[in-house]
Write a protein that holds these residues in place. Structure first.
Motif, PDB file in Angstrom:
ATOM      1  N   GLU A 163       2.319  -1.253  -1.097  1.00 31.54           N
ATOM      2  CA  GLU A 163       2.130  -1.605  -2.509  1.00 31.54           C
ATOM      3  C   GLU A 163       2.920  -2.845  -2.898  1.00 31.54           C
ATOM      4  N   SER A 164       4.017  -3.111  -2.182  1.00 31.12           N
ATOM      5  CA  SER A 164       4.817  -4.302  -2.474  1.00 31.12           C
ATOM      6  C   SER A 164       4.295  -5.538  -1.739  1.00 31.12           C
ATOM      7  N   GLY A 165       3.218  -5.363  -0.965  1.00 29.42           N
ATOM      8  CA  GLY A 165       2.617  -6.497  -0.266  1.00 29.42           C
ATOM      9  C   GLY A 165       3.006  -6.633   1.190  1.00 29.42           C
ATOM     10  N   ILE A 166       3.807  -5.688   1.696  1.00 32.77           N
ATOM     11  CA  ILE A 166       4.226  -5.719   3.099  1.00 32.77           C
ATOM     12  C   ILE A 166       3.216  -4.922   3.920  1.00 32.77           C
ATOM     13  N   LYS A 167       2.562  -5.576   4.863  1.00 39.88           N
ATOM     14  CA  LYS A 167       1.568  -4.899   5.702  1.00 39.88           C
ATOM     15  C   LYS A 167       2.314  -4.003   6.691  1.00 39.88           C
ATOM     16  N   THR A 168       2.086  -2.693   6.606  1.00 39.06           N
ATOM     17  CA  THR A 168       2.961  -1.729   7.262  1.00 39.06           C
ATOM     18  C   THR A 168       2.223  -0.860   8.279  1.00 39.06           C
ATOM     19  N   VAL A 169       2.921  -0.541   9.366  1.00 41.79           N
ATOM     20  CA  VAL A 169       2.435   0.411  10.366  1.00 41.79           C
ATOM     21  C   VAL A 169       3.492   1.497  10.546  1.00 41.79           C
ATOM     22  N   MET A 170       3.066   2.742  10.373  1.00 38.93           N
ATOM     23  CA  MET A 170       3.928   3.888  10.688  1.00 38.93           C
ATOM     24  C   MET A 170       3.473   4.394  12.053  1.00 38.93           C
ATOM     25  N   PHE A 171       4.234   4.073  13.094  1.00 44.89           N
ATOM     26  CA  PHE A 171       3.796   4.304  14.467  1.00 44.89           C
ATOM     27  C   PHE A 171       3.783   5.774  14.845  1.00 44.89           C
ATOM     28  N   ASN A 172       2.652   6.213  15.410  1.00 45.88           N
ATOM     29  CA  ASN A 172       2.489   7.557  15.970  1.00 45.88           C
ATOM     30  C   ASN A 172       3.066   8.615  15.035  1.00 45.88           C
ATOM     31  N   ARG A 173       2.382   8.812  13.940  1.00 49.04           N
ATOM     32  CA  ARG A 173       2.862   9.730  12.900  1.00 49.04           C
ATOM     33  C   ARG A 173       3.270  11.070  13.493  1.00 49.04           C
TER      34      ARG A 173
END
Length: 520
Positions: free
Chosen positions: A235-245
């Motif tokens: 939401e703040s504009g940072i493209k994010t990946v949460m690896f292997n949930r």
């Protein structure tokens, strides 16, 4: 009366903390996994007691798994541990191995990431002119790493940090000067001074039009970030990946974690090392005494290897970016001027997607080709017989070997296993030192004073077989002098372990822990 009130207050305070601990997500999730494992064993036991045919099938499965392991091209220690475990629980052992034993990642994880890894392997090119300049190719596994698509570079300036405290200061300055993009990939992210400062900068950079991408491991950060953390970053504009949930399911796929530490700024500045984004790594928070960690800063062409490793994971989770022009992320795109030549640099990675143990192979190769000295810093020392024999043989051949490990542990069982190796090492002539000020988290190996590797790969089964990792190999580089100095200074603040003391660290309990160490 005053003491009774104080005691009562303390009792309820500790009771409240204990209840909070029991209700924490990580405790609940681990409990759910343990319940599943116990239920599986219980269910298999009930079925086999109830029906002879079912018992025959389960025991046959266990027998088949034992024969399968014997014939399998697998680490001997790992095989023997599972064979012992299956024989201990013949009714359920085979079934447990099917669920947990195979070190290969689940099909969905492999399908998701491997195509991207293969794609970026093709983007890394080995300049034959640079390759031919290397005289001693074997000590740095050059031919081997080239076959794994990791080239060596010579137009890269390196800076080694003996403490991540110093690393953090320089990284903040570089982040503030970022103009085009920032890529960050870390195992642990924890709310506090360090990360809050970095996140504040990243959010500001997004407002300035900088492309910010962030990867963090879900399990590594499970207890240290707030709920919906990834969503808030997006939401703040940072493209994010949460690896292997992390999901509380009794499955091997939960073991494969992203243990890499990578920061890339504008394509030509890169950071790696042992430190995560948490306050203990810069000694703003004391957990296990003084925290000793190391890092490295690269500026130049070698940064592309770090960038491509990052993008291989990012694209796996964000398929929509796969068609973008990757030339925009190359080192010379925003730095057209030539980079300084201060020696040879070879960043490399390891992952569980194939049967190639790159991290272990490089360590073994450096050990076997050492002629004068080997210095090692590692927080965890849980190795197999091959690695142990290689170290002992090198020492007996006249190579001076010094091993530096923590004095204050972060994981007591792992520390106990680490100490169980002391007697065999010291008896072979290897010097063992414990870092007296606290916890040593650095992962550094220096060979003959002319080659070193710095990064995230520990001397344990998880790093060598299960995790996604990265290291930076240095050969005849100027920053090797800083690494040599760091090891010299370690001698002044570390205590040597005597052989008589090491005898006390090797007993029946340690033997059992060693037996099950591949499963820790």
């Amino acid at each position: 009366m005053k003491y009774i009130k104080r005691f009562t207050a303390l009792f309820f305070e500790y009771l409240y903390r204990f209840i909070q601990f029991l209700l924490s997500p990580i405790v609940i999730y681990i409990a759910l996994i343990c319940i599943q494992a116990i239920y599986l064993v219980y269910f298999a036991s009930i079925l086999t007691d109830f029906n002879g045919v079912v018992r025959f099938l389960f025991v046959s499965l266990s027998a088949f798994m034992i024969f399968y392991l014997i014939s399998k091209d697998e680490n001997t220690n790992y095989k023997m541990t599972w064979i012992f475990f299956i024989m201990l629980l013949p009714n359920a052992g085979g079934l447990l191995y099917l669920l947990l034993g195979n070190k290969r990642p689940s099909r969905w994880l492999k399908r998701k990431i491997q195509p991207e890894v293969q794609y970026f392997n093709e983007t890394r090119y080995q300049d034959p002119v640079i390759r031919n300049q290397i005289i001693n190719k074997k000590i740095i596994s050059l031919d081997y790493l080239n076959r794994q698509s990791f080239p060596i570079y010579n137009h890269t300036e390196c800076k080694y940090y003996s403490l991540s405290d110093y690393n953090y200061q320089d990284m903040i300055k570089d982040l503030l000067h970022a103009k085009h993009f920032i890529f960050m990939e870390y195992f642990i992210v924890s709310k506090g001074l360090m990360f809050d400062t970095i996140i504040g900068i990243l959010k500001q950079k997004v407002k300035e039009g900088v492309d910010v991408r962030f990867i963090f491991d879900d399990f590594g950060s499970f207890t240290t970030v707030p709920l919906h953390f990834a969503k808030k970053l997006e939401e703040s504009g940072i493209k994010t990946v949460m690896f292997n949930r992390f999901i509380p399911v009794f499955s091997l796929s939960q073991n494969h974690r992203d243990h890499r530490k990578i920061c890339v700024i504008d394509g030509y500045i890169g950071y790696s090392g042992g430190f995560n984004l948490a306050d203990e790594y810069i000694n703003c928070k004391m957990r296990f005494g003084h925290w000793k960690d190391t890092g490295i800063r690269l500026e130049g062409e070698a940064v592309w290897s770090l960038t491509s490793m990052f993008l291989s994971t990012f694209y796996a989770y964000h398929k929509e970016y796969h068609g973008e022009d990757i030339e925009q992320f190359k080192p010379h795109t925003y730095h057209p001027e030539p980079f300084k030549n201060t020696g040879y640099v070879l960043p490399y990675g390891d992952d569980p997607l194939d049967d190639e143990g790159v991290g272990e192979s490089v360590y073994l190769n450096m050990i076997t080709h050492a002629s004068r000295s080997i210095d090692i810093m590692t927080p965890y020392f849980i190795i197999d017989d091959v690695m142990l024999k290689a170290l002992c043989l090198a020492s007996k051949n006249g190579v001076k070997i010094r091993l530096y490990v923590p004095h204050v542990p972060d994981k007591k069982i792992i520390f106990r296993v680490t100490r169980s190796y002391y007697y065999d090492l010291i008896r072979a002539g290897i010097e063992v030192y414990e870092y007296l000020p606290g916890f040593l988290h650095a992962k550094v190996m220096l060979v003959d004073g002319k080659a070193a590797t710095v990064g995230t790969i520990n001397f344990d089964y998880r790093s060598l077989y299960l995790h996604f990792e990265c290291n930076v190999l240095l050969y005849e580089a100027e920053c090797l002098s800083a690494i040599k100095r760091d090891f010299r200074e370690m001698n002044e603040i570390c205590a040597p372990v005597k052989i008589d003391d090491s005898r006390h660290f090797k007993g029946l309990v340690e033997g059992l822990l060693r037996l099950f160490s591949p499963l820790l």
